[in-house]
Scaffold this motif. Structure first.
Motif, PDB file in Angstrom:
ATOM      1  N   LEU A 125     -24.277  34.536  27.901  1.00  0.00           N
ATOM      2  CA  LEU A 125     -22.848  34.351  28.470  1.00  0.00           C
ATOM      3  C   LEU A 125     -22.869  35.016  29.944  1.00  0.00           C
ATOM      4  CD1 LEU A 125     -21.162  34.981  25.039  1.00  0.00           C
ATOM      5  CD2 LEU A 125     -21.176  32.877  26.142  1.00  0.00           C
ATOM      6  N   LYS A 126     -23.432  36.207  29.862  1.00  0.00           N
ATOM      7  CA  LYS A 126     -23.246  37.100  31.091  1.00  0.00           C
ATOM      8  C   LYS A 126     -23.808  35.953  32.546  1.00  0.00           C
ATOM      9  CE  LYS A 126     -24.925  41.171  33.155  1.00  0.00           C
ATOM     10  NZ  LYS A 126     -25.587  42.561  32.857  1.00  0.00           N
ATOM     11  N   GLU A 171     -17.539  36.860  30.264  1.00  0.00           N
ATOM     12  CA  GLU A 171     -17.457  38.383  29.836  1.00  0.00           C
ATOM     13  C   GLU A 171     -18.044  38.163  28.311  1.00  0.00           C
ATOM     14  OE1 GLU A 171     -14.464  41.531  30.244  1.00  0.00           O
ATOM     15  OE2 GLU A 171     -14.414  40.442  32.308  1.00  0.00           O
ATOM     16  N   ALA A 172     -18.509  39.239  27.752  1.00  0.00           N
ATOM     17  CA  ALA A 172     -19.068  39.238  26.343  1.00  0.00           C
ATOM     18  C   ALA A 172     -18.481  40.505  25.623  1.00  0.00           C
ATOM     19  CB  ALA A 172     -20.092  39.006  25.979  1.00  0.00           C
ATOM     20  N   ASN A 173     -17.934  40.461  24.837  1.00  0.00           N
ATOM     21  CA  ASN A 173     -17.289  42.110  24.187  1.00  0.00           C
ATOM     22  C   ASN A 173     -17.977  41.979  22.642  1.00  0.00           C
ATOM     23  OD1 ASN A 173     -15.924  43.353  21.823  1.00  0.00           O
ATOM     24  ND2 ASN A 173     -14.598  44.051  23.466  1.00  0.00           N
TER      25      ASN A 173
END
Length: 109
Positions: free
Chosen positions: A20-21, A26-28
């Protein structure tokens, strides 16, 4: 390498976060773990029912199963403090726990 759609453990979750990066998203981690728990549970439930008839949702720390008319038909508590902790410490055991309980809920219908 194929894009990971639904991570099954922390290794796959970390790979998914990197993917995803690289795509500029953005990944939480907490949100991805919650979504992974719901998505994996939904897959297990769909398998138990031979189709998508019930829906899983995380609510107040429990996994709640809703039937076709959106009425709660059962719920599952985490093994430990919460599903995030269960996923991080032993995802395989979490899937066994969910599968057993989802089959019980699905079998009652």
């Amino acid at each position: 390498m194929a894009f990971i759609q639904i991570p099954h453990d922390m290794t796959e979750l970390r790979i998914m976060m990197e993917q995803l990066k690289e795509m500029g998203k953005e990944a939480n981690e907490d949100q991805l773990i919650e979504q992974a728990v719901v998505d994996n549970a939904q897959q297990l439930l769909d398998e138990a029912l031979d189709g998508h008839y019930f829906t899983c949702k995380l609510e107040d720390g429990k996994l709640v199963v809703y039937d076709v008319i959106n009425l709660p038909t059962g719920s599952i508590e985490p093994l430990g403090k919460n599903f995030k902790e269960d996923f991080i410490t032993d995802a395989d055991n979490l899937w066994i726990h969910l599968s057993s309980n989802l089959n019980r809920i699905a079998g009652g219908r």
